[in-house]
Design an enzyme around this catalytic site. Sequence first.
Site, short mmCIF file in Angstrom:
data_model
loop_
_atom_site.label_atom_id
_atom_site.label_comp_id
_atom_site.label_asym_id
_atom_site.label_seq_id
_atom_site.Cartn_x
_atom_site.Cartn_y
_atom_site.Cartn_z
N GLU A 25 24.33 -5.66 9.37
CA GLU A 25 22.68 -6.02 8.92
C GLU A 25 22.83 -7.02 7.98
O GLU A 25 23.54 -7.48 7.05
CB GLU A 25 22.24 -4.74 8.15
CG GLU A 25 20.78 -4.72 7.56
CD GLU A 25 19.94 -3.81 7.24
OE1 GLU A 25 20.60 -2.67 7.19
OE2 GLU A 25 18.79 -4.18 6.87
N GLU A 50 23.46 -9.29 2.08
CA GLU A 50 22.22 -9.68 1.12
C GLU A 50 22.73 -10.67 0.13
O GLU A 50 23.70 -10.57 -0.58
CB GLU A 50 21.63 -8.21 0.51
CG GLU A 50 20.38 -8.59 -0.34
CD GLU A 50 19.18 -9.23 0.21
OE1 GLU A 50 18.72 -8.80 1.16
OE2 GLU A 50 18.84 -10.41 0.08
N ASP A 105 13.13 -13.45 5.99
CA ASP A 105 12.10 -14.41 5.55
C ASP A 105 11.55 -15.25 6.70
O ASP A 105 12.03 -15.93 7.52
CB ASP A 105 12.86 -15.28 4.66
CG ASP A 105 13.65 -14.47 3.43
OD1 ASP A 105 12.86 -13.33 2.86
OD2 ASP A 105 14.47 -14.72 3.06
N ARG A 176 11.16 -0.36 2.56
CA ARG A 176 9.94 -0.53 1.53
C ARG A 176 9.24 -1.70 1.96
O ARG A 176 8.17 -1.65 1.74
CB ARG A 176 10.63 -0.57 0.15
CG ARG A 176 9.76 0.21 -0.84
CD ARG A 176 10.59 0.09 -2.08
NE ARG A 176 11.33 -0.62 -2.28
CZ ARG A 176 12.41 -0.80 -3.32
NH1 ARG A 176 12.47 0.57 -3.93
NH2 ARG A 176 13.36 -1.90 -3.59
N TYR A 177 9.82 -2.74 2.56
CA TYR A 177 9.16 -4.10 2.67
C TYR A 177 8.09 -3.79 3.86
O TYR A 177 7.08 -4.28 3.75
CB TYR A 177 10.20 -5.19 2.92
CG TYR A 177 9.53 -6.30 3.54
CD1 TYR A 177 9.29 -7.01 2.52
CD2 TYR A 177 9.18 -6.59 4.90
CE1 TYR A 177 8.84 -8.59 3.04
CE2 TYR A 177 8.36 -7.73 5.21
CZ TYR A 177 8.24 -8.79 4.08
OH TYR A 177 7.46 -9.84 4.44
C1 LIG Z 1 11.85 -10.08 3.71
S1 LIG Z 1 13.10 -9.50 3.16
C2 LIG Z 1 13.29 -8.04 4.05
C3 LIG Z 1 14.55 -7.16 3.47
C4 LIG Z 1 14.78 -5.89 4.15
N1 LIG Z 1 15.34 -6.18 5.24
C5 LIG Z 1 13.76 -5.07 4.24
O1 LIG Z 1 13.29 -4.81 5.28
O2 LIG Z 1 13.06 -4.56 3.39
C6 LIG Z 1 14.52 -10.56 3.61
C7 LIG Z 1 15.80 -10.79 2.98
O3 LIG Z 1 16.48 -11.15 3.54
C8 LIG Z 1 17.92 -11.95 2.45
N2 LIG Z 1 18.07 -12.95 3.21
C9 LIG Z 1 17.54 -14.20 3.76
N3 LIG Z 1 18.57 -14.97 4.38
C10 LIG Z 1 19.71 -14.38 4.10
C11 LIG Z 1 21.10 -14.85 4.62
N4 LIG Z 1 21.37 -16.01 5.17
N5 LIG Z 1 22.26 -13.84 4.18
C12 LIG Z 1 21.84 -12.76 3.62
N6 LIG Z 1 20.85 -12.19 3.40
C13 LIG Z 1 19.53 -13.20 3.58
C14 LIG Z 1 16.76 -12.19 1.55
O4 LIG Z 1 17.42 -12.38 0.29
C15 LIG Z 1 15.78 -11.07 1.54
O5 LIG Z 1 16.26 -10.06 0.48
#
Ligand SMILES: C[S@@+](CC[C@H](N)C(=O)[O-])C[C@H]1O[C@@H](n2cnc3c(N)ncnc32)[C@H](O)[C@@H]1O
Length: 196
Positions: A25, A50, A105, A176-177
Amino acid sequence: MAEFLPLVSYPNAPFTNQQRELWLEVGFGGGEHAYALATAHDDVSLIAAEVFENGICSLLSRLAPDDVENPVPLPNLRLFTDDARPLIRSLPDSSLGKMFLMFPDPWPKARHAKRRFVHPLVLPEIARVLVSGGEWRIASDDPTYQHWTDEVLAAQDLFAVTRTTGVRPDGWPPTRYEAKAIKAGRTPVYWSLRKI
Ligand SMILES: C[S@@+](CC[C@H](N)C(=O)[O-])C[C@H]1O[C@@H](n2cnc3c(N)ncnc32)[C@H](O)[C@@H]1O
């Protein structure tokens, strides 16, 4: 909690389950999805990646609650607390059965499009590490990212799109997101891809 992290860190802490498949993931956020997957599939080993410290702490406190004196790591869940892209590059060919990208993101500005995880240059990297027939699940609530993902997927032949839906499929744990996005009036899209 700081003492617990090394016990669940990938790659230093080995998985201790009987591993049928390895899953990854990317960007687990608060860890709800990763935790639910790991507890529902004890024959699968899951690397959850993460970079966001609050998210890492949130999953750690689920795995090692403050009121538990000697928490025991789940045998099949390991955390990678850094950028998932070099991790993917370091994995052997055909090593993953499934990959999950839940609400990445969006990088909505056109000039930042190159930072999007769903990107023509990233697709071959994911295809290399997935087994033939392996699944890549993507979800997004951002209209620009949804449109972009459809366009990127239509222009490639590494993955077959087996499902695109606005209703979270069974077996996709909620996050949660996602709940916040729906409450704010956005409609997520969920894609299932099969590596050809
Ligand atoms: C919008 S949040 C969604 C989090 C989660 N998947 C959810 O649905 O609740 C996107 C997450 O991806 C992480 N992220 C972005 N680019 C990443 C990378 N290259 N490696 C690991 N995590 C990453 C960010 O830190 C952020 O917490």
